[in-house]
Design a protein around this motif. Structure first.
Motif, PDB file in Angstrom:
ATOM      1  N   GLY A 140       0.792  -1.226   0.000  1.00  0.00           N
ATOM      2  CA  GLY A 140       0.000   0.000   0.000  1.00  0.00           C
ATOM      3  C   GLY A 140       0.823   1.274   0.000  1.00  0.00           C
ATOM      4  N   ILE A 141       1.767   1.412   0.944  1.00  0.00           N
ATOM      5  CA  ILE A 141       2.578   2.627   1.013  1.00  0.00           C
ATOM      6  C   ILE A 141       3.437   2.748  -0.235  1.00  0.00           C
ATOM      7  CG2 ILE A 141       4.447   3.765   2.264  1.00  0.00           C
ATOM      8  CD1 ILE A 141       3.306   2.622   4.841  1.00  0.00           C
ATOM      9  N   THR A 142       4.004   1.628  -0.674  1.00  0.00           N
ATOM     10  CA  THR A 142       4.843   1.631  -1.881  1.00  0.00           C
ATOM     11  C   THR A 142       4.059   2.122  -3.087  1.00  0.00           C
ATOM     12  OG1 THR A 142       6.155  -0.225  -1.053  1.00  0.00           O
ATOM     13  CG2 THR A 142       6.222   0.190  -3.421  1.00  0.00           C
ATOM     14  N   SER A 143       2.873   1.562  -3.314  1.00  0.00           N
ATOM     15  CA  SER A 143       2.105   1.911  -4.508  1.00  0.00           C
ATOM     16  C   SER A 143       1.622   3.352  -4.470  1.00  0.00           C
ATOM     17  CB  SER A 143       0.929   0.947  -4.698  1.00  0.00           C
ATOM     18  OG  SER A 143       0.128   0.883  -3.539  1.00  0.00           O
ATOM     19  N   SER A 144       1.288   3.851  -3.282  1.00  0.00           N
ATOM     20  CA  SER A 144       0.853   5.242  -3.178  1.00  0.00           C
ATOM     21  C   SER A 144       2.000   6.202  -3.429  1.00  0.00           C
ATOM     22  CB  SER A 144       0.254   5.498  -1.791  1.00  0.00           C
ATOM     23  OG  SER A 144      -0.114   6.857  -1.665  1.00  0.00           O
TER      24      SER A 144
END
Length: 465
Positions: free
Chosen positions: A402-406
């Motif tokens: 999640g954090i990576t993709s955002s």
């Protein structure tokens, strides 16, 4: 552990009436715009043909409401923030929605979309959102069910499916999260735990599977109308039809003057509230791509992701590049490591190869939850910097976690608005990044860290080979 098939077969039969069409009609008749605040980019995993904003100014929200957009997402990425900043952000967005709604005359239904394994800022984020919306102390509706990911709620206990096993959420690795850990699998106990006893388990009400399947929308409406300020209501569900029944009851209650409520949910409730039929994953010929090779960026550290990465290495002979996480923690190492990775990505894309970049699997923890979150964000910043150095257009980009993709979406590609096309495999959304500065209309897949079997990433990549 509980056997999945035996448990599901022991439940009452699903509600006999198909309600999707009626819910669609009720939703459109209500004049509501559903706005989903997504605490990471993976919450679009059940819907299609809707916009996602990565900015949340009053002007941008007003534009969507003025256009009578019936459903849109705002990517907040609040799960990457410390609680105080998450609260501040939720209040700001709530206030902007309230102002935009008043200016346009368009009513809104706001959903705080959180993780289906119960990680995230709850209840503080939802409380702050309610204050910004001007509905402080509104009841919370808690619906963490996400069927594509095997997350179901039975007798108020939330489960994570692993093959034929149903594991209480509090006994999974997700509950050991260094920033958002918890003990309770029973959601009534979870609410008491997360509110630090402010709301007792005995004060939490629930809508049971019996209520949904045997008494139907009327029962749902009666429960919702009885909710008091500050109360929490849990919704049990093991199938989409359960949430369809809930949604029908919700719209019945709205017609009868239901006071404002706040939703804290996973992804599965959104299509039911919007009356959208579920759609099969996209086929390769339904996705238009241009470029060379492809990029998969793996940042998530949950055990499920690491198992998927191991499977990928064993079964798919593509280029693998490890980002040394420890080197990212000091400034000199950060620059050297990210430049090295960028150069290798570009060299492989020039040769039309698929590249998998991944952070080293050792979890680096801080002394406190906030410090651990800062380390996670520092490592993600390294992935962002490496991706920012890509000069060759890939045919597709998968971001795992999640954090990576955002962060890649907003900080590497500077995207402000995307369109959700559908899903590549169940639970994994496909976005078209029309305003992606380096690669306009890039096909981008924010892949949840906690979703899928061992072969899940492999299946998604094979759609493009």
């Amino acid at each position: 552990m509980t056997n999945y098939t035996e448990t599901i077969q022991s439940l009452p039969s699903e509600y006999p009436e198909q309600l999707t069409g009626k819910n669609r009609e009720a939703f459109l008749d209500s004049g509501l715009t559903i706005i989903v605040l997504d605490d990471d980019p993976t919450g679009t995993q059940t819907i299609y043909d809707v916009p996602v904003l990565t900015i949340w100014g009053e002007k941008e929200i007003e534009a969507e409401l003025s256009a009578n957009t019936s459903l849109f997402f705002i990517l907040t990425n609040s799960r990457s923030l410390i609680p105080e900043n998450a609260n501040r952000l939720a209040f700001e967005i709530g206030r902007n929605i309230k102002n935009a709604s008043e200016k346009t005359g368009r009513k809104t239904l706001v959903i705080s979309r959180g993780d289906s394994t119960l990680r995230g800022h709850y209840p503080n984020e939802v409380d702050a959102l309610g204050e910004g919306l001007g509905i402080k102390n509104a009841p919370h509706i808690l619906i963490p069910a996400f069927f594509e990911g095997g997350r179901v709620t039975i007798d108020d206990v939330h489960y994570v499916r692993d093959g034929e096993n149903l594991i209480p959420a509090g006994k999974t690795p997700f509950a050991q999260d260094s920033s958002f850990g918890y003990r309770s699998s029973n959601l009534k106990d979870y609410v008491e735990e997360k509110t630090k006893g402010r709301i007792k388990a005995s004060q939490v009400v629930s809508i049971s599977l019996n209520d949904l399947r045997e008494e139907g929308p009327e029962k749902v409406a009666s429960v919702l109308k009885e909710l008091q300020n500050g109360q929490v209501c849990i919704v049990n569900a093991t199938a989409q039809s359960d949430l369809d029944v809930f949604s029908a009851g919700f719209y019945n209650a709205v017609k009868q003057g239901l006071k404002p409520v706040l939703f804290r949910t996973a992804a599965s409730i959104v299509p039911s509230l919007a009356g959208l039929p579920l759609k099969l994953p996209l086929k390769r010929d339904q996705i238009e791509t241009t470029g060379k090779g492809g990029v998969v960026a793996v940042g998530s550290y949950v055990p499920m992701t690491s198992k998927q990465l191991d499977y990928l290495k064993q079964h798919l002979p593509v280029e693998y590049i490890e980002i040394q996480a420890k080197k990212l923690l000091d400034e000199s190492g950060f620059k050297t490591e990210t430049k090295r990775v960028s150069a290798k990505i570009n060299a492989n894309l020039e040769l039309d190869r698929i590249v998998v970049i991944y952070t080293s699997r050792e979890v680096i923890k801080g002394k406190t939850a906030d410090e651990s979150l800062q380390i996670v964000n520092r490592v993600s910043a390294g992935v962002v910097a490496a991706v920012r150095g890509i000069k060759v257009r890939p045919r597709f980009f998968i971001a795992k976690g999640g954090i990576t993709s955002s962060d890649i979406l907003t900080k590497s590609f500077h995207v402000k608005k995307a369109k959700v096309l559908g899903q590549i495999i169940p639970g994994v959304p496909v976005w078209q990044l029309n305003d992606c500065k380096p690669f306009p209309a890039l096909i981008y897949m924010p892949f949840p860290g906690n979703l899928g079997g061992d072969d899940a990433i492999c299946k998604a990549i094979l759609k493009f080979i």
